[in-house]
Design a protein around this motif. Structure first.
Motif, mmCIF file in Angstrom:
data_model
loop_
_atom_site.group_PDB
_atom_site.id
_atom_site.type_symbol
_atom_site.label_atom_id
_atom_site.label_comp_id
_atom_site.label_asym_id
_atom_site.label_seq_id
_atom_site.Cartn_x
_atom_site.Cartn_y
_atom_site.Cartn_z
ATOM 1 N N ASP A 152 -7.580 -14.302 1.864
ATOM 2 C CA ASP A 152 -8.533 -13.381 2.486
ATOM 3 C C ASP A 152 -7.964 -12.811 3.790
ATOM 4 N N ILE A 153 -7.285 -13.662 4.561
ATOM 5 C CA ILE A 153 -6.663 -13.199 5.809
ATOM 6 C C ILE A 153 -5.569 -12.186 5.494
ATOM 7 N N LEU A 154 -4.776 -12.456 4.460
ATOM 8 C CA LEU A 154 -3.728 -11.529 4.065
ATOM 9 C C LEU A 154 -4.314 -10.174 3.666
ATOM 10 N N GLU A 155 -5.429 -10.180 2.953
ATOM 11 C CA GLU A 155 -6.014 -8.916 2.505
ATOM 12 C C GLU A 155 -6.570 -8.113 3.676
ATOM 13 N N LEU A 156 -7.177 -8.787 4.648
ATOM 14 C CA LEU A 156 -7.655 -8.082 5.836
ATOM 15 C C LEU A 156 -6.494 -7.423 6.572
ATOM 16 N N LEU A 157 -5.378 -8.138 6.618
ATOM 17 C CA LEU A 157 -4.228 -7.610 7.327
ATOM 18 C C LEU A 157 -3.564 -6.484 6.549
ATOM 19 N N GLU A 158 -3.592 -6.582 5.211
ATOM 20 C CA GLU A 158 -3.016 -5.502 4.416
ATOM 21 C C GLU A 158 -3.755 -4.193 4.689
ATOM 22 N N GLU A 159 -5.089 -4.272 4.826
ATOM 23 C CA GLU A 159 -5.861 -3.070 5.136
ATOM 24 C C GLU A 159 -5.414 -2.474 6.469
ATOM 25 N N ARG A 160 -5.188 -3.350 7.456
ATOM 26 C CA ARG A 160 -4.752 -2.877 8.768
ATOM 27 C C ARG A 160 -3.355 -2.267 8.681
ATOM 28 N N VAL A 161 -2.476 -2.875 7.876
ATOM 29 C CA VAL A 161 -1.120 -2.352 7.706
ATOM 30 C C VAL A 161 -1.173 -0.941 7.140
ATOM 31 N N ARG A 162 -1.988 -0.737 6.118
ATOM 32 C CA ARG A 162 -2.080 0.580 5.496
ATOM 33 C C ARG A 162 -2.633 1.601 6.491
ATOM 34 N N GLU A 163 -3.610 1.193 7.296
ATOM 35 C CA GLU A 163 -4.189 2.112 8.289
ATOM 36 C C GLU A 163 -3.175 2.460 9.379
ATOM 37 N N ASP A 164 -2.418 1.450 9.842
ATOM 38 C CA ASP A 164 -1.501 1.660 10.966
ATOM 39 C C ASP A 164 -0.203 2.349 10.562
ATOM 40 N N LEU A 165 0.276 2.079 9.350
ATOM 41 C CA LEU A 165 1.606 2.542 8.962
ATOM 42 C C LEU A 165 1.599 3.695 7.968
ATOM 43 N N MET A 166 0.433 4.025 7.408
ATOM 44 C CA MET A 166 0.375 5.153 6.478
ATOM 45 C C MET A 166 0.491 6.455 7.265
ATOM 46 N N LEU A 181 2.821 5.626 -4.225
ATOM 47 C CA LEU A 181 3.533 4.354 -4.337
ATOM 48 C C LEU A 181 2.740 3.230 -3.688
ATOM 49 N N ALA A 182 2.233 3.476 -2.476
ATOM 50 C CA ALA A 182 1.470 2.454 -1.771
ATOM 51 C C ALA A 182 0.213 2.082 -2.537
ATOM 52 N N GLY A 183 -0.407 3.060 -3.178
ATOM 53 C CA GLY A 183 -1.625 2.787 -3.922
ATOM 54 C C GLY A 183 -1.391 2.077 -5.238
ATOM 55 N N SER A 184 -0.151 2.051 -5.695
ATOM 56 C CA SER A 184 0.142 1.428 -6.996
ATOM 57 C C SER A 184 0.346 -0.070 -6.913
ATOM 58 N N TRP A 185 0.466 -0.608 -5.682
ATOM 59 C CA TRP A 185 0.677 -2.048 -5.520
ATOM 60 C C TRP A 185 -0.592 -2.673 -4.961
ATOM 61 N N SER A 186 -0.974 -3.830 -5.499
ATOM 62 C CA SER A 186 -2.225 -4.467 -5.108
ATOM 63 C C SER A 186 -1.977 -5.906 -4.655
ATOM 64 N N LEU A 187 -2.382 -6.221 -3.445
ATOM 65 C CA LEU A 187 -2.286 -7.596 -2.963
ATOM 66 C C LEU A 187 -3.207 -8.515 -3.752
ATOM 67 N N GLU A 188 -4.370 -8.014 -4.114
ATOM 68 C CA GLU A 188 -5.305 -8.846 -4.884
ATOM 69 C C GLU A 188 -4.687 -9.287 -6.202
ATOM 70 N N ARG A 189 -4.028 -8.352 -6.904
ATOM 71 C CA ARG A 189 -3.378 -8.719 -8.168
ATOM 72 C C ARG A 189 -2.209 -9.666 -7.926
ATOM 73 N N ALA A 190 -1.476 -9.442 -6.831
ATOM 74 C CA ALA A 190 -0.364 -10.344 -6.513
ATOM 75 C C ALA A 190 -0.866 -11.748 -6.228
ATOM 76 N N ARG A 191 -1.985 -11.863 -5.510
ATOM 77 C CA ARG A 191 -2.599 -13.174 -5.243
ATOM 78 C C ARG A 191 -2.998 -13.862 -6.532
ATOM 79 N N ASP A 192 -3.657 -13.121 -7.415
ATOM 80 C CA ASP A 192 -4.087 -13.698 -8.692
ATOM 81 C C ASP A 192 -2.887 -14.187 -9.491
#
Length: 234
Positions: A152-166, A181-192
């Motif tokens: 859950d912490i990783l997913e919150l940070l991924e959102e911040r990464v996309r906001e800050d670096l997009m 490209l960024a939209g094609s990769w999912s942290l949630e799927r990687a976690r699963d």
């Protein structure tokens, strides 16, 4: 050396151990130029690890010892890859694209961050769960709550990464391929996928040859995704 043998069975870690990996990440980060691709990921991961440490201290995990053990052994997978590369040893396949492209001028910071998260979650997290279960003498199900809360912490940070670096709105049309490209990769799927891989590796612990073959294929597959994420745009 077989990847499943990187870390020996050991007692679990206390919450204070998270601080030691934070110090090591901070030391590496201060030694690398800000634009270095590995430095970009390191900043992201340092923020995650610091937040995990704060939540452990505040009682945010049901089992602080299990949370600290998982967090430290997870971080050690990344730090070991960094140290291997520094010693001239090839890191795992999942990390090689980031090490190879870390100074490429055509790769954007968002790509570096996502490639590092992909390597660490897609490959290292599954192995860290197995390391944790061996260290604590427990089954994966007994650390699932800690796994979920770290995720859950990783997913919150991924959102911040996309906001800050997009790229900003004025660059959106120019950077449309990056947006796709960024939209094609999912942290949630990687976690699963990491959780499924961890459970499978735990079942295969008495079949070391098969476990190693699966680990190598997992490593190669995650590395291929990382290479795609790091496609240069110029």
């Amino acid at each position: 050396m077989a990847q499943m043998e990187h870390f020996a069975v050991r007692p679990g870690f206390g919450p204070a151990a998270v601080g030691s990996v934070v110090e090591r990440m901070s030391a590496y980060g201060s030694a690398w130029p800000a634009g270095d691709g590995l430095a970009v990921f390191n900043r992201v991961y340092l923020t995650v690890t610091e937040e995990i440490g704060r939540r452990i201290d505040r009682g945010g995990f049901p089992d602080p010892r299990a949370a600290a053990t998982l967090s430290v052994l997870f971080a050690e997978r990344y730090l070991t890859a960094v140290e291997a590369a520094g010693d001239g040893v090839r890191p795992p396949a999942c990390w090689r694209p980031l090490f190879q492209y870390r100074r490429h001028p055509g790769v954007r910071p968002l790509q570096f961050a996502l490639a590092g998260i992909n390597a660490h979650v897609g490959h290292d997290l599954a192995l860290a769960v197995v390391d944790t279960c061996r260290a604590l003498g427990c089954e994966p199900a007994e650390v699932e709550d800690e796994f979920d809360r770290v995720g859950d912490i990783l997913e919150l940070l991924e959102e911040r990464v996309r906001e800050d670096l997009m790229p900003g709105p004025d660059l959106l049309q120019i950077a449309d391929p990056l947006t796709h490209l960024a939209g094609s990769w999912s942290l949630e799927r990687a976690r699963d996928g990491a959780w499924t891989a961890a459970r499978l590796l735990w079942r295969l612990r008495d079949l070391p040859e098969l476990a190693e073959e699966f680990t190598q294929r997992l490593d190669a597959g995650v590395g291929l995704v990382g290479r795609c994420l790091l496609t240069p745009w110029r």
